[in-house]
Design an enzyme around this catalytic site. Structure first.
Site, PDB file in Angstrom:
ATOM      1  N   LYS A  50       0.729  -1.022   0.202  1.00 39.28           N
ATOM      2  CA  LYS A  50       0.115   0.089  -0.068  1.00 39.28           C
ATOM      3  C   LYS A  50       0.742   1.407  -0.450  1.00 39.28           C
ATOM      4  O   LYS A  50       0.714   2.402  -0.635  1.00 39.28           O
ATOM      5  CB  LYS A  50      -0.947   0.252   1.563  1.00 39.28           C
ATOM      6  N   GLN A  94      -4.548  -0.883   9.909  1.00 39.66           N
ATOM      7  CA  GLN A  94      -4.303  -2.450   9.200  1.00 39.66           C
ATOM      8  C   GLN A  94      -5.150  -3.509  10.388  1.00 39.66           C
ATOM      9  O   GLN A  94      -4.533  -3.635  11.177  1.00 39.66           O
ATOM     10  CB  GLN A  94      -3.180  -2.650   8.867  1.00 39.66           C
ATOM     11  N   ASP A 117     -10.935   3.435   4.934  1.00 38.93           N
ATOM     12  CA  ASP A 117     -11.224   2.029   4.924  1.00 38.93           C
ATOM     13  C   ASP A 117     -12.788   2.002   4.365  1.00 38.93           C
ATOM     14  O   ASP A 117     -12.928   1.143   4.217  1.00 38.93           O
ATOM     15  CB  ASP A 117     -10.509   1.373   5.741  1.00 38.93           C
TER      16      ASP A 117
HETATM   17  N1  GUN Z   1      -6.821  -6.681   6.590  1.00 39.74           N
HETATM   18  C1  GUN Z   1      -7.188  -6.687   5.472  1.00 39.74           C
HETATM   19  N2  GUN Z   1      -7.818  -6.122   4.059  1.00 39.74           N
HETATM   20  C2  GUN Z   1      -7.690  -5.006   5.218  1.00 39.74           C
HETATM   21  C3  GUN Z   1      -8.400  -3.585   4.601  1.00 39.74           C
HETATM   22  O1  GUN Z   1      -8.873  -3.360   3.676  1.00 39.74           O
HETATM   23  N3  GUN Z   1      -7.793  -2.122   5.392  1.00 39.74           N
HETATM   24  C4  GUN Z   1      -7.443  -2.869   6.624  1.00 39.74           C
HETATM   25  N4  GUN Z   1      -7.218  -1.745   7.203  1.00 39.74           N
HETATM   26  N5  GUN Z   1      -7.205  -4.262   6.935  1.00 39.74           N
HETATM   27  C5  GUN Z   1      -7.477  -5.664   5.892  1.00 39.74           C
END
Ligand code: GUN
Length: 281
Positions: A50, A94, A117
């Site tokens: 990311k 996350q 998110d």
């Molecule tokens: N863990 C797995 N997928 C995601 C996501 O799309 N966002 C976040 N913050 N954590 C994750």
């Protein structure tokens, strides 16, 4: 005839190129803060990817790392500080967080305007209301974009979403409902899954059960989107869908890798820029 493969990698690249151009026209680079608590190996890789993708298009990122044994209070204090910081446009916690941490309480603490998110109850509520100002979770948003790249109008289509997670299944179902689909949400307790699948014009699978969705579950001409990331018996990356056989029945299908995965990151970047623009009025 074999299905047309929906190329998520190519679509994501095009989106990222457009976002990069958009950022060049902004007064200041948008800033995304990522919070990573604990030692989950997959999360470390996701976060690195990311940050790399953000940097490539000119989004500034900052990572806050916390030990596995960090406290709820430490994380809350950071979120409070980031909420107040005018230079921070997006906050991403996350998931998963360590078992002793209340992740939902932290997600609810993030300013909804900085919730890139789309996991804050306020944004989930806006999505339910059908309001287009909601920040939508990156994976389902990317899936809808993939479907719409081959089908403009989804009105009246039967859709099945397999998996009911907060991150994918539930928002996915709501997005498809907002597109006037008739939506079934299937999960591990669903009876007659094969029969339900056979009625669907659109199948979105997000279970993590490798190659579970077979060709004889799929209606001829269906659009099949595979959110799963699994390993097959030879350790090779695969999805929830038995790609080789299903592509002979479906009209459109996404591969794994190269389908949904690249779109998830592109949508996170888009959400970050949208958050920046909303904050600046
Ligand atoms: N863990 C797995 N997928 C995601 C996501 O799309 N966002 C976040 N913050 N954590 C994750």
């Amino acid at each position: 005839m074999s299905a047309e493969i929906i190329d998520g990698k190519e679509l994501a690249l095009e989106i990222r190129k457009n976002l990069k151009e958009k950022i060049l026209r902004l007064k200041k680079a948008p800033k995304l803060v990522v919070i990573l608590a604990g030692d989950d190996e997959a999360s470390k890789i996701y976060v690195r990817n990311k940050q790399k993708a953000a940097a490539e298009i000119g989004i500034e990122t900052e990572l806050f790392r916390f030990e596995e044994n960090s406290s709820q209070k430490q994380l809350e204090e950071l979120i409070d500080r980031l909420n107040q910081d005018k230079d921070v446009n997006g906050i991403l916690l996350q998931l998963p967080v360590p078992a002793h941490i209340n992740g939902n309480a932290l997600l609810e603490r993030i300013d909804p305007a900085k919730d890139v998110d789309g996991f804050h109850p306020f944004n989930i509520g806006l999505l339910q209301n059908g309001a287009n100002k909601a920040t939508i979770a990156a994976t389902p948003k990317g899936v809808l974009r993939l479907i719409k790249s081959v089908k403009k109008d989804l009105t009246g289509l039967n859709a099945i979403v397999i998996g009911r997670s907060v991150i994918v299944g539930k928002p996915m179902a709501m997005l498809l409902l907002n597109e006037n689909c008739t939506v079934i949400i299937a999960h591990s307790h669903t009876k007659d899954l094969k029969e339900l699948c056979l009625k669907a014009d659109i199948v979105v699978s997000s279970t993590g059960c490798g190659k579970m969705v077979k060709a004889d579950w799929i209606r001829k001409g269906a659009t099949v989107i595979d959110v799963g990331i699994c390993r097959d018996e030879n350790g090779k990356l695969c999805g929830d869908v038995d790609f080789e056989s299903v592509k002979e029945v479906a009209s459109y299908i996404t591969p794994v890798p190269g389908g949904v995965g690249p779109m998830t990151i592109a949508m996170l970047l888009e959400n970050t820029i949208e958050a920046y623009l909303k904050q600046r009025g």
